[in-house]
Design a protein around this motif. Sequence first.
Motif, PDB file in Angstrom:
ATOM      1  N   ASP A  75       0.805  -1.220   0.000  1.00  0.00           N
ATOM      2  CA  ASP A  75       0.000   0.000   0.000  1.00  0.00           C
ATOM      3  C   ASP A  75       0.836   1.267   0.000  1.00  0.00           C
ATOM      4  N   LEU A  76       2.167   1.145   0.089  1.00  0.00           N
ATOM      5  CA  LEU A  76       3.016   2.332   0.179  1.00  0.00           C
ATOM      6  C   LEU A  76       2.821   3.310  -0.985  1.00  0.00           C
ATOM      7  N   PRO A  77       2.847   2.848  -2.239  1.00  0.00           N
ATOM      8  CA  PRO A  77       2.677   3.812  -3.339  1.00  0.00           C
ATOM      9  C   PRO A  77       1.340   4.545  -3.286  1.00  0.00           C
ATOM     10  N   ASN A  78       0.251   3.823  -2.967  1.00  0.00           N
ATOM     11  CA  ASN A  78      -1.059   4.466  -2.900  1.00  0.00           C
ATOM     12  C   ASN A  78      -1.145   5.450  -1.735  1.00  0.00           C
ATOM     13  N   ALA A  79      -0.486   5.113  -0.613  1.00  0.00           N
ATOM     14  CA  ALA A  79      -0.497   6.018   0.540  1.00  0.00           C
ATOM     15  C   ALA A  79       0.249   7.303   0.219  1.00  0.00           C
ATOM     16  N   VAL A  80       1.386   7.189  -0.481  1.00  0.00           N
ATOM     17  CA  VAL A  80       2.144   8.381  -0.878  1.00  0.00           C
ATOM     18  C   VAL A  80       1.298   9.255  -1.800  1.00  0.00           C
ATOM     19  N   SER A  81       0.579   8.637  -2.711  1.00  0.00           N
ATOM     20  CA  SER A  81      -0.308   9.398  -3.605  1.00  0.00           C
ATOM     21  C   SER A  81      -1.400  10.103  -2.822  1.00  0.00           C
ATOM     22  N   ALA A  82      -1.932   9.436  -1.798  1.00  0.00           N
ATOM     23  CA  ALA A  82      -2.993  10.030  -0.982  1.00  0.00           C
ATOM     24  C   ALA A  82      -2.504  11.254  -0.225  1.00  0.00           C
ATOM     25  N   MET A  83      -1.209  11.306   0.051  1.00  0.00           N
ATOM     26  CA  MET A  83      -0.639  12.429   0.797  1.00  0.00           C
ATOM     27  C   MET A  83      -0.354  13.638  -0.085  1.00  0.00           C
ATOM     28  N   ALA A  84      -0.424  13.466  -1.387  1.00  0.00           N
ATOM     29  CA  ALA A  84      -0.087  14.549  -2.310  1.00  0.00           C
ATOM     30  C   ALA A  84      -0.898  15.800  -2.011  1.00  0.00           C
ATOM     31  N   GLY A  85      -0.203  16.924  -1.868  1.00  0.00           N
ATOM     32  CA  GLY A  85      -0.872  18.198  -1.632  1.00  0.00           C
ATOM     33  C   GLY A  85      -1.128  18.542  -0.182  1.00  0.00           C
ATOM     34  N   LEU A  86      -0.955  17.570   0.723  1.00  0.00           N
ATOM     35  CA  LEU A  86      -1.214  17.842   2.141  1.00  0.00           C
ATOM     36  C   LEU A  86       0.004  18.405   2.874  1.00  0.00           C
ATOM     37  N   GLY A  87       1.200  17.984   2.489  1.00  0.00           N
ATOM     38  CA  GLY A  87       2.389  18.296   3.271  1.00  0.00           C
ATOM     39  C   GLY A  87       3.130  19.540   2.821  1.00  0.00           C
ATOM     40  N   LEU A  88       4.063  19.959   3.693  1.00  0.00           N
ATOM     41  CA  LEU A  88       4.938  21.088   3.391  1.00  0.00           C
ATOM     42  C   LEU A  88       6.071  20.672   2.462  1.00  0.00           C
ATOM     43  N   ALA A  89       6.320  19.369   2.390  1.00  0.00           N
ATOM     44  CA  ALA A  89       7.384  18.822   1.556  1.00  0.00           C
ATOM     45  C   ALA A  89       6.992  17.396   1.202  1.00  0.00           C
ATOM     46  N   PRO A  90       7.664  16.787   0.234  1.00  0.00           N
ATOM     47  CA  PRO A  90       7.345  15.399  -0.099  1.00  0.00           C
ATOM     48  C   PRO A  90       7.512  14.480   1.108  1.00  0.00           C
ATOM     49  N   PRO A  91       6.712  13.428   1.199  1.00  0.00           N
ATOM     50  CA  PRO A  91       6.824  12.516   2.340  1.00  0.00           C
ATOM     51  C   PRO A  91       8.121  11.719   2.298  1.00  0.00           C
ATOM     52  N   ARG A  92       8.575  11.332   3.456  1.00  0.00           N
ATOM     53  CA  ARG A  92       9.751  10.477   3.578  1.00  0.00           C
ATOM     54  C   ARG A  92       9.273   9.039   3.793  1.00  0.00           C
ATOM     55  N   VAL A  93       9.753   8.120   2.969  1.00  0.00           N
ATOM     56  CA  VAL A  93       9.280   6.741   2.993  1.00  0.00           C
ATOM     57  C   VAL A  93      10.380   5.818   3.504  1.00  0.00           C
ATOM     58  N   GLU A  94      10.053   5.008   4.508  1.00  0.00           N
ATOM     59  CA  GLU A  94      10.951   3.975   5.017  1.00  0.00           C
ATOM     60  C   GLU A  94      10.318   2.628   4.684  1.00  0.00           C
ATOM     61  N   LEU A 106      -6.394  10.789   7.192  1.00  0.00           N
ATOM     62  CA  LEU A 106      -7.118   9.568   7.555  1.00  0.00           C
ATOM     63  C   LEU A 106      -8.276   9.318   6.597  1.00  0.00           C
ATOM     64  N   ARG A 107      -8.977  10.383   6.228  1.00  0.00           N
ATOM     65  CA  ARG A 107     -10.089  10.241   5.288  1.00  0.00           C
ATOM     66  C   ARG A 107      -9.588   9.762   3.924  1.00  0.00           C
ATOM     67  N   ARG A 108      -8.475  10.310   3.470  1.00  0.00           N
ATOM     68  CA  ARG A 108      -7.930   9.908   2.168  1.00  0.00           C
ATOM     69  C   ARG A 108      -7.486   8.441   2.192  1.00  0.00           C
ATOM     70  N   LEU A 109      -6.843   8.045   3.279  1.00  0.00           N
ATOM     71  CA  LEU A 109      -6.400   6.654   3.379  1.00  0.00           C
ATOM     72  C   LEU A 109      -7.585   5.695   3.441  1.00  0.00           C
ATOM     73  N   ASP A 110      -8.617   6.095   4.170  1.00  0.00           N
ATOM     74  CA  ASP A 110      -9.816   5.260   4.263  1.00  0.00           C
ATOM     75  C   ASP A 110     -10.495   5.139   2.902  1.00  0.00           C
ATOM     76  N   ALA A 111     -10.544   6.267   2.170  1.00  0.00           N
ATOM     77  CA  ALA A 111     -11.178   6.245   0.844  1.00  0.00           C
ATOM     78  C   ALA A 111     -10.404   5.351  -0.120  1.00  0.00           C
ATOM     79  N   GLY A 112      -9.096   5.238   0.087  1.00  0.00           N
ATOM     80  CA  GLY A 112      -8.284   4.387  -0.770  1.00  0.00           C
ATOM     81  C   GLY A 112      -8.178   2.967  -0.273  1.00  0.00           C
TER      82      GLY A 112
END
Length: 319
Positions: free
Chosen positions: A240-259, A280-286
């Motif tokens: 689910d990592l790629p979809n979660a990163v996509s869900a975060m698009a536009g929310l943060g001050l900078a790109p997310p850091r992925v481990e 949380l809403r975006r992740l639930d929707a996805g």
Amino acid sequence: MPYAITARGLRKRYGDVIALDGLDLDVEQGSVMGLLGPNGAGKTTTVRILTTLLTADAGEARVVGLDVVRDAKALRRQIGVSGQYAAVDEHLTGFENLDMVGRLYHLGAAASKARARELLERFDLVGAADRQVKGWSGGMRRRLDLAGALVAEPPVIFLDEPTTGLDPRGRAEMWSMIEDLRAAGTTLLLTTQYLEEADHLADRIAVIDRGTVIALGTADELKSRIGGERIQVQLAESEDLPNAVSAMAGLGLAPPRVEERDRRITLPVDGGSDDLVALLRRLDAGDIAVAEIGLRRPTLDDVFMRLTGHAAEMSGDPS
């Protein structure tokens, strides 16, 4: 403000490798300065120059007012050094190791023996004092090494990654000893690649990368430079990592850091709980399953990533 250590424009090359590239540093008397950076950043080279073990190609430095080159002999009597590996003679007992150091400092036989016993008591090593060091644990050897650096009661001590290789208990014991030294008014320069260690021990932190200081301040000052809070998400499934990163698009001050190994994503935000609810809403929707999620303040790890683009703990040739 009086400085126990000053350095200006230190440069050092090893062949084609630039270890130091114009490093400047000031360490206030009676404080702990943390040199934070990955292996290869220049931390150990800095310590070697400041302790007269290495000569810089350019620049100058003073410790307790003494020039590290011109006054090297006098300076060695004013400093203590504890390196990454315990510099003790494993064929001698703990007492004999410290007594030998005292005699090398020309304290005299009686004073050397008395100081050795005093330090063995202080570092909780009395029970093993008369055993050969080769049978001691790594943590005990580190404590003996630090005790050796204190034999002559120097006003300045250099600790080069003193907790590397120690277990959690040994690390906690070393931290406690460093705090006691600071409380007694000793000036300490501590190199480390452990962010938590710098955060806990250092009054000020110099972030070093590629041979130069790229940021300087208290831990809180450095954290405030990058602002905001962090949403940290641990996913239930790695796919689910790629979809979660996509869900975060536009929310943060900078790109997310992925481990990827830990299925963890960290996103800097300035909207606090509102951004958390939105994510949380975006992740639930996805239909993305979350194992853990929460808000936290920036850490020194975030600072280092923002400043350098890589983590503080990384491999490389030590320098």
